[in-house]
Design a protein around this motif. Structure first.
Motif, PDB file in Angstrom:
ATOM      1  N   GLY A   1      13.536 -13.320  -8.536  1.00  0.00           N
ATOM      2  CA  GLY A   1      12.486 -13.754  -7.632  1.00  0.00           C
ATOM      3  C   GLY A   1      11.496 -14.665  -8.324  1.00  0.00           C
ATOM      4  N   PRO A   2      10.348 -14.923  -7.682  1.00  0.00           N
ATOM      5  CA  PRO A   2       9.335 -15.806  -8.275  1.00  0.00           C
ATOM      6  C   PRO A   2       8.666 -15.151  -9.480  1.00  0.00           C
ATOM      7  N   GLY A   3       8.258 -15.974 -10.441  1.00  0.00           N
ATOM      8  CA  GLY A   3       7.566 -15.467 -11.620  1.00  0.00           C
ATOM      9  C   GLY A   3       8.504 -14.779 -12.594  1.00  0.00           C
ATOM     10  N   ARG A   4       7.944 -14.348 -13.711  1.00  0.00           N
ATOM     11  CA  ARG A   4       8.754 -13.698 -14.749  1.00  0.00           C
ATOM     12  C   ARG A   4       9.033 -12.244 -14.433  1.00  0.00           C
ATOM     13  N   SER A   5       8.164 -11.626 -13.631  1.00  0.00           N
ATOM     14  CA  SER A   5       8.265 -10.188 -13.421  1.00  0.00           C
ATOM     15  C   SER A   5       7.785  -9.851 -12.013  1.00  0.00           C
ATOM     16  N   PRO A   6       8.407  -8.858 -11.363  1.00  0.00           N
ATOM     17  CA  PRO A   6       8.000  -8.475 -10.000  1.00  0.00           C
ATOM     18  C   PRO A   6       6.799  -7.535 -10.013  1.00  0.00           C
ATOM     19  N   ASP A   7       5.642  -8.049 -10.405  1.00  0.00           N
ATOM     20  CA  ASP A   7       4.463  -7.205 -10.594  1.00  0.00           C
ATOM     21  C   ASP A   7       3.978  -6.580  -9.294  1.00  0.00           C
ATOM     22  N   ARG A   8       3.934  -7.384  -8.229  1.00  0.00           N
ATOM     23  CA  ARG A   8       3.518  -6.850  -6.933  1.00  0.00           C
ATOM     24  C   ARG A   8       4.511  -5.802  -6.437  1.00  0.00           C
ATOM     25  N   ALA A   9       5.798  -6.123  -6.561  1.00  0.00           N
ATOM     26  CA  ALA A   9       6.828  -5.186  -6.103  1.00  0.00           C
ATOM     27  C   ALA A   9       6.752  -3.876  -6.878  1.00  0.00           C
ATOM     28  N   ASP A  10       6.495  -3.966  -8.181  1.00  0.00           N
ATOM     29  CA  ASP A  10       6.425  -2.754  -8.994  1.00  0.00           C
ATOM     30  C   ASP A  10       5.219  -1.890  -8.604  1.00  0.00           C
ATOM     31  N   ALA A  11       4.106  -2.546  -8.273  1.00  0.00           N
ATOM     32  CA  ALA A  11       2.933  -1.796  -7.821  1.00  0.00           C
ATOM     33  C   ALA A  11       3.243  -1.068  -6.518  1.00  0.00           C
ATOM     34  N   LEU A  12       3.944  -1.740  -5.616  1.00  0.00           N
ATOM     35  CA  LEU A  12       4.345  -1.088  -4.369  1.00  0.00           C
ATOM     36  C   LEU A  12       5.229   0.122  -4.638  1.00  0.00           C
ATOM     37  N   VAL A  13       6.187  -0.047  -5.544  1.00  0.00           N
ATOM     38  CA  VAL A  13       7.109   1.044  -5.858  1.00  0.00           C
ATOM     39  C   VAL A  13       6.363   2.253  -6.404  1.00  0.00           C
ATOM     40  N   TRP A  14       5.384   2.015  -7.301  1.00  0.00           N
ATOM     41  CA  TRP A  14       4.612   3.133  -7.835  1.00  0.00           C
ATOM     42  C   TRP A  14       3.856   3.856  -6.718  1.00  0.00           C
TER      43      TRP A  14
ATOM     44  N   SER B   1      -0.270  -4.181  12.805  1.00  0.00           N
ATOM     45  CA  SER B   1      -1.274  -3.412  12.075  1.00  0.00           C
ATOM     46  C   SER B   1      -0.812  -1.965  12.029  1.00  0.00           C
ATOM     47  N   ALA B   2      -1.457  -1.168  11.190  1.00  0.00           N
ATOM     48  CA  ALA B   2      -1.033   0.222  11.034  1.00  0.00           C
ATOM     49  C   ALA B   2      -1.138   0.963  12.370  1.00  0.00           C
ATOM     50  N   ALA B   3      -0.021   1.536  12.797  1.00  0.00           N
ATOM     51  CA  ALA B   3       0.047   2.190  14.107  1.00  0.00           C
ATOM     52  C   ALA B   3      -0.315   3.660  14.048  1.00  0.00           C
ATOM     53  N   SER B   4      -0.642   4.161  12.867  1.00  0.00           N
ATOM     54  CA  SER B   4      -0.980   5.577  12.722  1.00  0.00           C
ATOM     55  C   SER B   4      -2.062   5.729  11.668  1.00  0.00           C
ATOM     56  N   ALA B   5      -2.973   6.654  11.911  1.00  0.00           N
ATOM     57  CA  ALA B   5      -4.045   6.902  10.942  1.00  0.00           C
ATOM     58  C   ALA B   5      -3.466   7.456   9.646  1.00  0.00           C
ATOM     59  N   PRO B   6      -4.079   7.120   8.488  1.00  0.00           N
ATOM     60  CA  PRO B   6      -3.534   7.561   7.206  1.00  0.00           C
ATOM     61  C   PRO B   6      -3.854   9.019   6.894  1.00  0.00           C
ATOM     62  N   VAL B   7      -2.875   9.724   6.354  1.00  0.00           N
ATOM     63  CA  VAL B   7      -3.081  11.052   5.795  1.00  0.00           C
ATOM     64  C   VAL B   7      -3.537  10.933   4.346  1.00  0.00           C
ATOM     65  N   ARG B   8      -2.945   9.975   3.635  1.00  0.00           N
ATOM     66  CA  ARG B   8      -3.239   9.793   2.216  1.00  0.00           C
ATOM     67  C   ARG B   8      -3.042   8.322   1.861  1.00  0.00           C
ATOM     68  N   THR B   9      -3.943   7.780   1.074  1.00  0.00           N
ATOM     69  CA  THR B   9      -3.886   6.368   0.682  1.00  0.00           C
ATOM     70  C   THR B   9      -3.823   6.264  -0.835  1.00  0.00           C
ATOM     71  N   VAL B  10      -2.920   5.419  -1.322  1.00  0.00           N
ATOM     72  CA  VAL B  10      -2.706   5.247  -2.757  1.00  0.00           C
ATOM     73  C   VAL B  10      -2.733   3.764  -3.099  1.00  0.00           C
ATOM     74  N   VAL B  11      -3.379   3.422  -4.204  1.00  0.00           N
ATOM     75  CA  VAL B  11      -3.337   2.064  -4.746  1.00  0.00           C
ATOM     76  C   VAL B  11      -2.391   2.068  -5.940  1.00  0.00           C
ATOM     77  N   GLY B  12      -1.302   1.312  -5.844  1.00  0.00           N
ATOM     78  CA  GLY B  12      -0.375   1.168  -6.956  1.00  0.00           C
ATOM     79  C   GLY B  12      -0.777   0.000  -7.833  1.00  0.00           C
ATOM     80  N   VAL B  13      -0.723   0.186  -9.161  1.00  0.00           N
ATOM     81  CA  VAL B  13      -1.160  -0.854 -10.095  1.00  0.00           C
ATOM     82  C   VAL B  13      -0.093  -1.066 -11.158  1.00  0.00           C
ATOM     83  N   ASP B  14       0.288  -2.319 -11.345  1.00  0.00           N
ATOM     84  CA  ASP B  14       1.184  -2.703 -12.439  1.00  0.00           C
ATOM     85  C   ASP B  14       0.407  -3.638 -13.356  1.00  0.00           C
ATOM     86  N   PRO B  15      -0.233  -3.118 -14.412  1.00  0.00           N
ATOM     87  CA  PRO B  15      -1.092  -3.948 -15.263  1.00  0.00           C
ATOM     88  C   PRO B  15      -0.292  -5.018 -16.000  1.00  0.00           C
ATOM     89  N   PRO B  16      -0.901  -6.177 -16.243  1.00  0.00           N
ATOM     90  CA  PRO B  16      -0.217  -7.229 -16.992  1.00  0.00           C
ATOM     91  C   PRO B  16      -0.145  -6.876 -18.472  1.00  0.00           C
TER      92      PRO B  16
END
Length: 440
Positions: A409-422, A268-283
């Motif tokens: 990888g799985p699927g046609r596009s790395p949508d989850r991975a791209d959201a993480l990258v953003w 689990s996260a070992a340190s409290a967050p300074v800033r939290t971001v949600v990355g989104v790769d829309p279909p």
């Protein structure tokens, strides 16, 4: 005729014939029949013949790995009063809940009058004849330094904590303590994952490997479960690993490897967050690719962490927008970063409709997904990003990204991975944040 073949012959009897056979048995014989393991086990659950030091059962979920391991331990304990057996799992809680007290655990499978007694205070299981088993957590490798054993059962080895080489240390300490009796042996039961310790074990001498899939134990699994997992996972990478028991190897030259991801994992996260971001790769379409929704945070210790994969599949714009809004609220996100190449105005409008107060930032991709991913992969290699738990589908996509723009990888596009990258780009590359320093 092998024992398992006799079991199949018994199953093949008509209801009338089987009732007649059971009627001729005493109550004691009927109870013994129910606990006669070799009569009911399928072939993959029977220990191999010959000389071996380690029996590795590498199979899909529901194969009956836990039952096979427990029955092997039971046979050892009941036949050898001097047996001293190590029970090792990812944590003490899992050893107790699954290996000892679970539905297929050592206490549940024991015949009447031969059930071992569990003493939680000493973490010891004792059979009526004096044989003993001791409980250990692979997360505490030093607890295995010193104790001696004649046998061992290691469950879900691929789940053991790989951070700081804890899993390898636990395995090595266990091996060095297997010095009681004439023929020390170990049974390992696990679903395959390409982690370093499991790969090392597969390359070792004296290891007998049994492979199998979930479907080999279909006689003991609910048909609805089998239909559900076949429909949901099919021949996906996750399905091939978790159901078919296939070891998914790393792609040569991939930006991420399984070993790298395991080295970056923490429970689990070992340190409290300074800033939290949600990355989104829309279909690109309402019923096409998944909408990647990944929650990341920068900790007070300066480490970026993946906290959650909230991605949704085959969702309409309104549905994935609501999923984004839920993730932002649940994790108290400071920013939602959404790729706007596929219709920026539409992306903004559906997200605002889901939550007008959403802290939204639209980004436009000037480079391909893999090119954007390379700087983030470098942060992983530098130890600056960690995963707060396992994220199987996201990690499958990361391991499918290759330099030069290819994705295998799985699927046609790395949508989850791209959201993480953003999200990680926003947190750690575009807008670096100075971690808080406590003066207390």
């Amino acid at each position: 005729m092998r024992a398992t073949e006799r079991g199949r012959s018994f199953d093949a009897l008509s209801r009338q014939a089987s009732r007649a056979l059971l009627a001729r048995m005493s109550q004691r014989q009927r109870h013994a029949l129910r606990t006669h393991w070799e009569l009911w086990a399928h072939d993959g659950q029977i220990a191999p013949d010959g000389d071996w030091q380690t029996w590795l059962i590498l199979a899909g979920r529901g194969f009956g790995k836990t039952r096979a391991g427990a029955e092997w331990v039971r046979q050892v304990a009941e036949s050898d009063p001097a047996a001293r057996i190590a029970l090792v799992g990812a944590s003490l809680g899992e050893v107790r809940a699954v290996m000892v007290q679970g539905d297929s655990g050592l206490q549940a499978i024991a015949p009447r009058g031969l059930r071992p007694r569990f003493a939680p205070s000493t973490r010891t299981l004792t059979w009526p004849n004096g044989a003993q088993a001791m409980l250990y957590s692979a997360g505490e490798p030093e607890s295995l330094r010193g104790p001696q054993h004649s046998h061992a059962w290691c469950d879900e080895l691929a789940k053991w904590d790989m951070v700081g080489s804890r899993a390898a240390m636990a395995w090595d300490n266990l091996q060095l303590g297997l010095r009681l009796g004439r023929d020390p042996r170990v049974v390992v039961t696990t679903t395959p994952r390409a982690v370093p310790l499991l790969q090392r074990l597969l390359a070792s001498e004296g290891v007998r490997v049994t492979r199998g899939s979930t479907y080999e134990n279909k006689a003991n699994l609910p048909p609805a479960f089998l239909r559900s997992v076949r429909r949901e996972y099919g021949q996906s990478l996750l399905g091939r690993q978790e159901l078919d028991g296939e070891m998914i190897a790393d792609l040569p030259g991939a930006l991420w490897t399984r070993a790298l991801l395991e080295a970056c994992r923490e429970p689990s996260a070992a340190s409290a967050p300074v800033r939290t971001v949600v990355g989104v790769d829309p279909p690109a379409s309402a019923h096409g690719d998944a909408c990647g929704i990944v929650v990341c945070a920068l900790g007070e210790d300066g480490i970026g962490r993946v906290l959650a994969d909230c991605s949704v599949e085959r969702a309409s714009p309104e549905q994935w927008a609501r999923a984004v809004a839920r993730a932002a609220r649940a994790w108290q996100a400071d920013r939602v970063v959404a790729e706007a190449n596929q219709g920026g105005a539409m992306v903004a409008s559906v997200l605002r409709a889901a939550d007008v107060a959403l802290p939204l930032r639209l980004v436009h991709a000037s480079r391909g997904k893999v090119a954007r991913a390379e700087p983030v992969a470098a942060l992983y290699e530098a130890g600056r990003i960690r995963h707060a738990g396992p994220f199987a589908r996201l990690e499958d996509e990361l391991c499918g990204l290759l330099p030069g723009g290819e994705y295998h990888g799985p699927g046609r596009s790395p949508d989850r991975a791209d959201a993480l990258v953003w999200a990680m780009t926003e947190l750690m590359l575009d807008r670096p944040i100075t971690p808080r320093v406590s003066l207390a």
